[in-house]
Structures are given as structure tokens and as C-alpha cells.
Design an enzyme around this catalytic site. Sequence first.
Site, mmCIF file in Angstrom:
data_model
loop_
_atom_site.group_PDB
_atom_site.id
_atom_site.type_symbol
_atom_site.label_atom_id
_atom_site.label_comp_id
_atom_site.label_asym_id
_atom_site.label_seq_id
_atom_site.Cartn_x
_atom_site.Cartn_y
_atom_site.Cartn_z
ATOM 1 N N ASN A 136 50.077 91.703 30.471
ATOM 2 C CA ASN A 136 49.334 91.403 29.238
ATOM 3 C C ASN A 136 50.163 90.579 28.253
ATOM 4 O O ASN A 136 49.791 90.451 27.087
ATOM 5 C CB ASN A 136 48.845 92.702 28.575
ATOM 6 C CG ASN A 136 50.005 93.580 28.104
ATOM 7 O OD1 ASN A 136 51.170 93.232 28.277
ATOM 8 N ND2 ASN A 136 49.685 94.715 27.498
ATOM 9 N N HIS A 138 53.339 91.250 27.332
ATOM 10 C CA HIS A 138 54.354 91.958 26.534
ATOM 11 C C HIS A 138 55.759 91.627 26.995
ATOM 12 O O HIS A 138 56.000 91.274 28.148
ATOM 13 C CB HIS A 138 54.091 93.467 26.478
ATOM 14 C CG HIS A 138 54.397 94.258 27.716
ATOM 15 N ND1 HIS A 138 53.539 95.218 28.219
ATOM 16 C CD2 HIS A 138 55.463 94.274 28.551
ATOM 17 C CE1 HIS A 138 54.076 95.786 29.282
ATOM 18 N NE2 HIS A 138 55.242 95.217 29.509
ATOM 19 N N GLU A 143 53.647 95.318 22.720
ATOM 20 C CA GLU A 143 52.295 95.088 23.220
ATOM 21 C C GLU A 143 51.572 94.055 22.347
ATOM 22 O O GLU A 143 52.001 93.772 21.220
ATOM 23 C CB GLU A 143 51.522 96.415 23.202
ATOM 24 C CG GLU A 143 52.121 97.507 24.081
ATOM 25 C CD GLU A 143 51.823 97.308 25.568
ATOM 26 O OE1 GLU A 143 51.736 96.162 26.042
ATOM 27 O OE2 GLU A 143 51.684 98.332 26.276
HETATM 28 C C1 GLP Z 1 57.500 97.124 31.614
HETATM 29 C C2 GLP Z 1 58.791 97.023 30.785
HETATM 30 C C3 GLP Z 1 59.163 95.604 30.565
HETATM 31 C C4 GLP Z 1 58.976 94.883 31.885
HETATM 32 C C5 GLP Z 1 57.501 94.726 32.152
HETATM 33 C C6 GLP Z 1 57.182 94.198 33.545
HETATM 34 O O1 GLP Z 1 56.514 97.916 31.071
HETATM 35 N N1 GLP Z 1 58.825 97.713 29.519
HETATM 36 O O2 GLP Z 1 60.502 95.505 30.093
HETATM 37 O O3 GLP Z 1 59.520 93.602 31.819
HETATM 38 O O4 GLP Z 1 56.809 95.914 31.847
HETATM 39 O O5 GLP Z 1 57.363 95.192 34.491
HETATM 40 P P1 GLP Z 1 57.449 94.883 36.051
HETATM 41 O O6 GLP Z 1 58.721 94.129 36.258
HETATM 42 O O7 GLP Z 1 57.493 96.228 36.706
HETATM 43 O O8 GLP Z 1 56.264 94.071 36.399
#
Ligand code: GLP
Length: 259
Positions: A136, A138, A143
Site C-alpha cells: 500500500n 508504506h 501507513e
Molecule cells: C512490513 C514492514 C516494512 C516492510 C514492508 C514490506 O510491514 N514494516 O518495513 O518493508 O512491510 O514487507 P515485505 O518485505 O515482507 O513485503
Amino acid sequence: MRVLILPDAAAAADRVAGLIAARLRADPAVVLGLATGGTMEAVYARLIAAHRAGQASFAQATSFNLDEYVGLAPDHACSYWRYMREHLFSQVDMRAEAAHLPRGDAPDPEAEADRYEAAIAAAGDIGLQLLGLGANGHIGFNEPTSSLSSLTRIKTLTRSTRDANARFFDRAEDVPRLAITMGIGTILRAREVLLLAYGAGKADAAAAMIEGALSAACPASALQLHRKVTVVLDEAAAAKLTLRDYFDCVHPGGRDAEI
Ligand code: GLP
């Protein structure tokens, strides 16, 4: 924004790990901003290999992680403290006292967020900030609708973020609703930012971050304001970029430009 597009996820992780290892060699006392999530597992595996090969030392480095779940103690199986110990700290020469994450089990989470922000500032702010990208848009746990000048604080996670992270927990309802996260303003104070995203699930967010409007609707778009950002994508995450020809022209195959 320097946009490097690599053929696949493995090549993208190689590139990011190579950039971090080079930074550790050039600037051994660097203050690293570290990230968690599935994306970073491949990067940390490569940094451990580089360390074992004598190509990367963390002995003089300091680190601050982006975020931690509120309510999870450092020894909780799903805490980001535990993730970092397992995926990096226990396997490299990082000094225990130099590796920082917010305490998810602090009795007063807001005071903990303030303490963490002050600790980052006292360390001279982040030298190299590693980031993943939420589907999304973030960064950290900032968020959509996060203030673009926010500092470390408590954020409520969206349903989609909790769903995306449910795979790390026994039950979906165990994913905490709150997190302590560095703010977007904290991240923007880093001297340099290195963001990695791969897979088709990140393609919309990557396009919004790089080519979309500067907007709290896509927190990662705030990186457009930063002077030194490198974004490393694989083909799948780059699939929705409309300026693809330009990125390929400047950095063919994700290589640095030859001027
Ligand atoms: C998570 C973390 C982020 C991370 C993102 C992507 O919720 N808080 O720091 O970069 O979401 O996560 P993933 O690498 O598992 O796709």
C-alpha cells in the site's frame, strides 16, 4: 531518484547487499537504518556471506531498525528484535550495544517512541537507510495518510498490512494492531536511502512512489523530496513504470551510468 531495474529478485537482492557491503567498507562506523520483512531476508543472507568472506564488517557500525510491534517483547518469536537476531545480528560481528530497535513491550509506548527518536538524533541521524515497500506504499509502518514530516511514534496498522504480515504469525488475529515506527520525517533526515522491492505485488506501490504525486496517500512518495535515494526493483516490481525507457537508458540492466 536513482532507479535500478534488475532482471529478478535474486539480482536485486545482490545489488542491494553489494551496495551496503561497499558502504561498510568505505565508512565502517556508518549508522545504518535497517528494515525487516520478507524482502530483506535475501539481503541479510548475502551480507552474512559477505561477512564470512571478509568483505563486510559491522564491528564499528551502529544500527537503528525502522519499527517494532507494540506489545511484543524482544524475545517474542514474531518480534522484529527476534527477526534481526536470527537473520543478521547473531551471524555477523555487530556489537550488541550498537544495535537498536524500539522496545515493543515498553510500559509507555509513546515515551518509548520519543526516546527512540532522540536516540537516533543523538547518534547523528541515519547515514544509510535501508527500506522495503508495503504493497500500500508504506515505508516502515508509516501507513497511508501518515504525516510526511512525522517522527517516531505509534501507528495503527491497516487491515491490509496486518493481512500481509499474518504469514509470520500462528494466527492472523495475533498480528498486533499497533507499531512503533520511525516517522517519514525521521527517514528523510537520513543522508542516503536505499529501497528494495520485488514481485508483482509491489508494482502499483513502486509506480506511485516513483512517478505518482507527492502524497500521504503513498507514504513512499515522500522519498521524492530526498536528495539521495536509490530504488532497486526487479522486473515484476517495475512493470507499471511508464518512464521505463528512461530508467533503462540511464542505468541499463541496473548498472551505474557511464558518464
Ligand atoms: C512490513 C514492514 C516494512 C516492510 C514492508 C514490506 O510491514 N514494516 O518495513 O518493508 O512491510 O514487507 P515485505 O518485505 O515482507 O513485503
